[in-house]
Scaffold this active site. Structure first.
Site, PDB file in Angstrom:
ATOM      1  N   LEU A  46       0.858  -1.182   0.000  1.00  0.00           N
ATOM      2  CA  LEU A  46       0.000   0.000   0.000  1.00  0.00           C
ATOM      3  C   LEU A  46       0.894   1.232   0.000  1.00  0.00           C
ATOM      4  CD1 LEU A  46      -2.743  -0.877   2.649  1.00  0.00           C
ATOM      5  CD2 LEU A  46      -3.166  -0.378   0.238  1.00  0.00           C
ATOM      6  N   ASP A  47       0.486   2.280  -0.710  1.00  0.00           N
ATOM      7  CA  ASP A  47       1.230   3.536  -0.683  1.00  0.00           C
ATOM      8  C   ASP A  47       1.299   4.068   0.746  1.00  0.00           C
ATOM      9  OD1 ASP A  47       1.519   3.462  -3.424  1.00  0.00           O
ATOM     10  OD2 ASP A  47      -0.248   4.709  -3.805  1.00  0.00           O
ATOM     11  N   PRO A  48       2.328   4.843   1.093  1.00  0.00           N
ATOM     12  CA  PRO A  48       2.391   5.442   2.430  1.00  0.00           C
ATOM     13  C   PRO A  48       1.129   6.223   2.787  1.00  0.00           C
ATOM     14  CG  PRO A  48       4.503   5.688   1.336  1.00  0.00           C
ATOM     15  CD  PRO A  48       3.554   5.098   0.315  1.00  0.00           C
ATOM     16  N   LEU A  49       0.516   6.901   1.800  1.00  0.00           N
ATOM     17  CA  LEU A  49      -0.714   7.662   2.040  1.00  0.00           C
ATOM     18  C   LEU A  49      -1.864   6.767   2.479  1.00  0.00           C
ATOM     19  CD1 LEU A  49      -2.497  10.344   1.525  1.00  0.00           C
ATOM     20  CD2 LEU A  49      -2.937   9.323  -0.717  1.00  0.00           C
ATOM     21  N   ALA A  50      -1.882   5.535   1.990  1.00  0.00           N
ATOM     22  CA  ALA A  50      -3.030   4.645   2.168  1.00  0.00           C
ATOM     23  C   ALA A  50      -3.033   3.986   3.543  1.00  0.00           C
ATOM     24  CB  ALA A  50      -3.036   3.587   1.077  1.00  0.00           C
TER      25      ALA A  50
END
Length: 307
Positions: A46-50
């Site tokens: 998962l992206d860091p944002l997610a």
């Protein structure tokens, strides 16, 4: 002289509710240390944002990580309208701003309808897809644009949850390899104002939901209290519930455990199956039609003292 493995044998699957602002690998290493595990891996970053569902595999469960990676996913995302960014999310530099018309739900629904079902999607330059051995995001950070062919993906569900002045809340269920950032950018393009992902939460992966997920802080608190974390692990076979169960015993089971295919007469069927012995889960096998019966081929077997 063989190198001694560091850590203990831990087998099973732990579902984490990944917090925002950290990498999936960072979470993996943190949890691996908490367990003192010798072997662990995740099943798609998962992206860091997610935030949201991040299944971690330990020991024998890592044999099924590719199967888990190939599973369908579900997300809830917020699309910020009127702003496009380099990365397609709120972490990237703004590259374009446009005024946002007051869209009605019917207008938005008409656009979303174009993205349901089988579609062609061009992956983001800020993705982990490889080109000549390097992830695309490395080229993007160097200012190099790589031509990316569109890839087929399926959007099973694209539901409008809310329309606000400059935002849309969407629920998405999709096949593996679907980039929510690219989906949101494409929706913004059709709306005519541009868009990027400002929030992203994964609610389903490998058949696991947020109801199965644990907070890393809770794991740390358990360790501080001297409690064992092993009871939180799910059996490896829980990641394979999309496949039917099949049981073997006797000579056919021994053959399978030795890595040899077996013929099942008079039972023609095909596809992957969760294979069980008399007492426990054995692994993943593939059934192939053979005459009036089936050839059962072992694909991934787990170590187990009881069969």
């Amino acid at each position: 002289m063989s190198r001694r493995r560091k850590g203990r044998d831990v087998n099973g699957i732990l579902v984490i509710d990944k917090p925002q602002g950290v990498t999936s690998n960072g979470i993996l290493q943190q949890v691996k240390r908490l367990y003192g595990a010798a072997k662990a891996g995740h099943t798609g970053a998962l992206d860091p944002l997610a935030t949201g569902v991040l299944p971690l595999c330990f020991g024998e469960a890592t044999k099924f990580s590719q199967t888990m990676l190939d599973s369908d996913k579900a997300y809830i995302t917020t699309a910020r309208l009127g702003i496009r960014t380099e990365t397609g999310d709120s972490e990237g530099a703004v590259v374009e701003e446009k005024p946002v018309p007051q869209f009605s739900e019917d207008e938005v629904e008409a656009v979303l309808a174009r993205f349901r079902g089988d579609i062609q999607q061009v992956p983001s330059m800020y993705s982990a897809l490889k080109h000549q051995g390097r992830p695309l995001y490395e080229y993007a950070r160097e200012g190099i644009e790589i031509e990316r062919p569109a890839r087929p993906v399926t959007i099973y569900e694209l539901k409008l949850l809310a329309v606000r002045e400059q935002e849309l809340d969407l629920a998405v269920t999709c096949t593996k390899g679907t980039y929510i950032r690219s989906l949101v950018e494409d929706i913004g393009e059709v709306l005519g104002c541009g868009a990027h992902v400002s929030a992203l939460r994964r609610t389903l992966a490998s058949g696991y939901t947020l109801a199965n997920a644990h907070d890393v802080k809770d794991l740390e608190a358990m360790r501080e209290r001297g409690e064992s974390l092993d009871g939180l692990l799910l059996p490896p076979e829980t990641a394979l519930t999309m496949f039917p169960e099949y049981r073997l015993s006797g000579v056919p089971l021994v053959s399978i455990l030795n890595g040899q295919p077996v013929r099942i007469p008079g039972q023609p069927f095909e596809g992957f199956v969760r294979l069980y012995g008399e007492h426990s889960f054995v692994g993943l096998a593939e059934a192939l039609p053979e005459g009036d019966g089936t050839q059962l081929v072992p694909r991934r077997l787990v170590k187990n003292s009881k069969r």
